[in-house]
Motif scaffolding. Sequence first.
Motif, PDB file in Angstrom:
ATOM      1  N   SER A 192     -15.839 -36.942 131.272  1.00 48.88           N
ATOM      2  CA  SER A 192     -16.191 -37.625 130.336  1.00 48.88           C
ATOM      3  C   SER A 192     -17.678 -37.125 129.996  1.00 48.88           C
ATOM      4  O   SER A 192     -18.127 -36.857 128.599  1.00 48.88           O
ATOM      5  N   VAL A 193     -18.613 -37.018 130.926  1.00 47.99           N
ATOM      6  CA  VAL A 193     -19.938 -36.237 130.720  1.00 47.99           C
ATOM      7  C   VAL A 193     -19.874 -35.061 130.121  1.00 47.99           C
ATOM      8  O   VAL A 193     -20.463 -34.505 129.192  1.00 47.99           O
ATOM      9  N   ARG A 194     -18.992 -34.007 130.716  1.00 51.26           N
ATOM     10  CA  ARG A 194     -18.856 -32.613 130.363  1.00 51.26           C
ATOM     11  C   ARG A 194     -18.207 -32.817 128.719  1.00 51.26           C
ATOM     12  O   ARG A 194     -18.876 -32.029 127.975  1.00 51.26           O
ATOM     13  N   ALA A 195     -17.554 -33.669 128.333  1.00 50.35           N
ATOM     14  CA  ALA A 195     -17.058 -33.538 127.196  1.00 50.35           C
ATOM     15  C   ALA A 195     -18.205 -34.102 126.071  1.00 50.35           C
ATOM     16  O   ALA A 195     -18.359 -33.439 124.981  1.00 50.35           O
ATOM     17  N   ALA A 196     -19.125 -35.070 126.493  1.00 47.37           N
ATOM     18  CA  ALA A 196     -20.183 -35.355 125.721  1.00 47.37           C
ATOM     19  C   ALA A 196     -21.260 -34.302 125.485  1.00 47.37           C
ATOM     20  O   ALA A 196     -21.841 -34.035 124.404  1.00 47.37           O
ATOM     21  N   ALA A 197     -21.590 -33.694 126.647  1.00 45.29           N
ATOM     22  CA  ALA A 197     -22.456 -32.434 126.435  1.00 45.29           C
ATOM     23  C   ALA A 197     -21.881 -31.469 125.514  1.00 45.29           C
ATOM     24  O   ALA A 197     -22.611 -30.922 124.724  1.00 45.29           O
ATOM     25  N   LYS A 198     -20.490 -31.323 125.502  1.00 45.64           N
ATOM     26  CA  LYS A 198     -19.887 -30.228 124.806  1.00 45.64           C
ATOM     27  C   LYS A 198     -20.029 -30.887 123.122  1.00 45.64           C
ATOM     28  O   LYS A 198     -20.541 -30.042 122.307  1.00 45.64           O
ATOM     29  N   ALA A 199     -19.619 -32.021 122.971  1.00 43.19           N
ATOM     30  CA  ALA A 199     -19.682 -32.480 121.512  1.00 43.19           C
ATOM     31  C   ALA A 199     -21.189 -32.507 121.174  1.00 43.19           C
ATOM     32  O   ALA A 199     -21.548 -32.260 119.979  1.00 43.19           O
ATOM     33  N   TYR A 200     -22.181 -33.005 122.081  1.00 43.02           N
ATOM     34  CA  TYR A 200     -23.725 -32.612 121.627  1.00 43.02           C
ATOM     35  C   TYR A 200     -24.052 -31.146 121.206  1.00 43.02           C
ATOM     36  O   TYR A 200     -24.720 -30.958 120.280  1.00 43.02           O
ATOM     37  N   ARG A 201     -23.469 -30.224 122.025  1.00 41.59           N
ATOM     38  CA  ARG A 201     -23.792 -28.786 121.665  1.00 41.59           C
ATOM     39  C   ARG A 201     -23.082 -28.586 120.194  1.00 41.59           C
ATOM     40  O   ARG A 201     -23.842 -27.797 119.407  1.00 41.59           O
ATOM     41  N   THR A 202     -21.804 -28.877 120.394  1.00 43.39           N
ATOM     42  CA  THR A 202     -21.164 -28.457 118.993  1.00 43.39           C
ATOM     43  C   THR A 202     -21.929 -29.195 117.648  1.00 43.39           C
ATOM     44  O   THR A 202     -22.169 -28.602 116.757  1.00 43.39           O
ATOM     45  N   ALA A 203     -22.250 -30.387 117.951  1.00 37.02           N
ATOM     46  CA  ALA A 203     -23.209 -31.201 116.572  1.00 37.02           C
ATOM     47  C   ALA A 203     -24.375 -30.240 116.703  1.00 37.02           C
ATOM     48  O   ALA A 203     -24.885 -30.189 115.342  1.00 37.02           O
ATOM     49  N   ASP A 204     -25.220 -30.046 117.473  1.00 40.06           N
ATOM     50  CA  ASP A 204     -26.441 -29.024 117.480  1.00 40.06           C
ATOM     51  C   ASP A 204     -26.083 -27.906 116.803  1.00 40.06           C
ATOM     52  O   ASP A 204     -26.873 -27.443 115.921  1.00 40.06           O
ATOM     53  N   ALA A 205     -24.943 -26.953 117.080  1.00 39.69           N
ATOM     54  CA  ALA A 205     -24.594 -25.989 116.489  1.00 39.69           C
ATOM     55  C   ALA A 205     -24.202 -26.029 115.142  1.00 39.69           C
ATOM     56  O   ALA A 205     -24.894 -25.263 114.050  1.00 39.69           O
ATOM     57  N   ASP A 206     -23.548 -26.926 114.794  1.00 41.39           N
ATOM     58  CA  ASP A 206     -23.290 -27.194 113.562  1.00 41.39           C
ATOM     59  C   ASP A 206     -24.336 -27.733 112.625  1.00 41.39           C
ATOM     60  O   ASP A 206     -24.523 -27.144 111.319  1.00 41.39           O
ATOM     61  N   ALA A 207     -25.481 -28.449 113.022  1.00 37.15           N
ATOM     62  CA  ALA A 207     -26.694 -28.819 112.262  1.00 37.15           C
ATOM     63  C   ALA A 207     -27.395 -27.780 111.994  1.00 37.15           C
ATOM     64  O   ALA A 207     -27.925 -27.507 110.939  1.00 37.15           O
ATOM     65  N   ALA A 208     -27.595 -26.812 113.079  1.00 39.59           N
ATOM     66  CA  ALA A 208     -28.273 -25.510 113.015  1.00 39.59           C
ATOM     67  C   ALA A 208     -27.730 -24.696 111.942  1.00 39.59           C
ATOM     68  O   ALA A 208     -28.387 -23.987 111.088  1.00 39.59           O
ATOM     69  N   ASP A 209     -26.458 -24.550 111.944  1.00 39.37           N
ATOM     70  CA  ASP A 209     -25.839 -24.019 111.035  1.00 39.37           C
ATOM     71  C   ASP A 209     -25.933 -24.173 109.402  1.00 39.37           C
ATOM     72  O   ASP A 209     -26.144 -23.470 108.495  1.00 39.37           O
ATOM     73  N   ARG A 210     -25.992 -25.582 109.255  1.00 36.22           N
ATOM     74  CA  ARG A 210     -26.013 -26.039 107.918  1.00 36.22           C
ATOM     75  C   ARG A 210     -27.317 -25.999 107.445  1.00 36.22           C
ATOM     76  O   ARG A 210     -27.822 -25.619 106.235  1.00 36.22           O
ATOM     77  N   LEU A 211     -28.503 -26.026 108.558  1.00 36.82           N
ATOM     78  CA  LEU A 211     -29.862 -25.984 107.921  1.00 36.82           C
ATOM     79  C   LEU A 211     -30.180 -24.391 107.612  1.00 36.82           C
ATOM     80  O   LEU A 211     -31.234 -24.234 106.813  1.00 36.82           O
ATOM     81  N   GLY A 212     -29.413 -23.668 108.245  1.00 32.78           N
ATOM     82  CA  GLY A 212     -29.458 -21.884 107.887  1.00 32.78           C
ATOM     83  C   GLY A 212     -28.727 -21.496 106.641  1.00 32.78           C
ATOM     84  O   GLY A 212     -29.210 -20.671 106.272  1.00 32.78           O
ATOM     85  N   ARG A 213     -28.182 -22.442 106.043  1.00 35.35           N
ATOM     86  CA  ARG A 213     -27.329 -22.180 104.829  1.00 35.35           C
ATOM     87  C   ARG A 213     -28.413 -22.348 103.745  1.00 35.35           C
ATOM     88  O   ARG A 213     -29.055 -23.319 103.738  1.00 35.35           O
ATOM     89  N   THR A 214     -28.001 -21.497 102.591  1.00 34.99           N
ATOM     90  CA  THR A 214     -28.947 -21.630 101.362  1.00 34.99           C
ATOM     91  C   THR A 214     -27.871 -21.958 100.391  1.00 34.99           C
ATOM     92  O   THR A 214     -26.863 -21.341 100.266  1.00 34.99           O
ATOM     93  N   ASP A 215     -28.253 -22.829  99.521  1.00 36.57           N
ATOM     94  CA  ASP A 215     -27.294 -23.163  98.399  1.00 36.57           C
ATOM     95  C   ASP A 215     -27.760 -22.405  97.152  1.00 36.57           C
ATOM     96  O   ASP A 215     -28.799 -22.181  96.575  1.00 36.57           O
ATOM     97  N   ASP A 216     -26.756 -21.265  96.983  1.00 38.83           N
ATOM     98  CA  ASP A 216     -26.927 -20.431  95.687  1.00 38.83           C
ATOM     99  C   ASP A 216     -26.442 -20.812  94.598  1.00 38.83           C
ATOM    100  O   ASP A 216     -25.272 -21.345  94.436  1.00 38.83           O
TER     101      ASP A 216
END
Length: 94
Positions: free
Chosen positions: A70-94
């Motif tokens: 369960s703790v491994r799954a939580a760590a993976k979920a947090y990493r995924t959420a962080d990566a998704d947020a970083a990806d969204r912040l890196g996008r520009t709306d054109d």
Amino acid sequence: MTGFHADPAALDTLARQLADTAGEYAAAAPDLDVGDLGPPAVSGALAALAVEWSGRLRDVHDDFAASAESVRAAAKAYRTADADAADRLGRTDD
């Protein structure tokens, strides 16, 4: 921001510690073989106790192993959420 912060690396460390503890419990269960300790009544009673405690140790092992997963799954979920947020912040709306 809510002020909430998760540390996936710390969660990974906790998961390893839980898994190690689970392994220690798994290793302890087979050590409860009492063998022949004299009169059949004594050996039988101790064997019954050993079976009961082996089962309890397996249950504790299972709890620690499930917690580690369960703790491994939580760590993976947090990493995924962080990566998704970083990806969204890196996008520009054109």
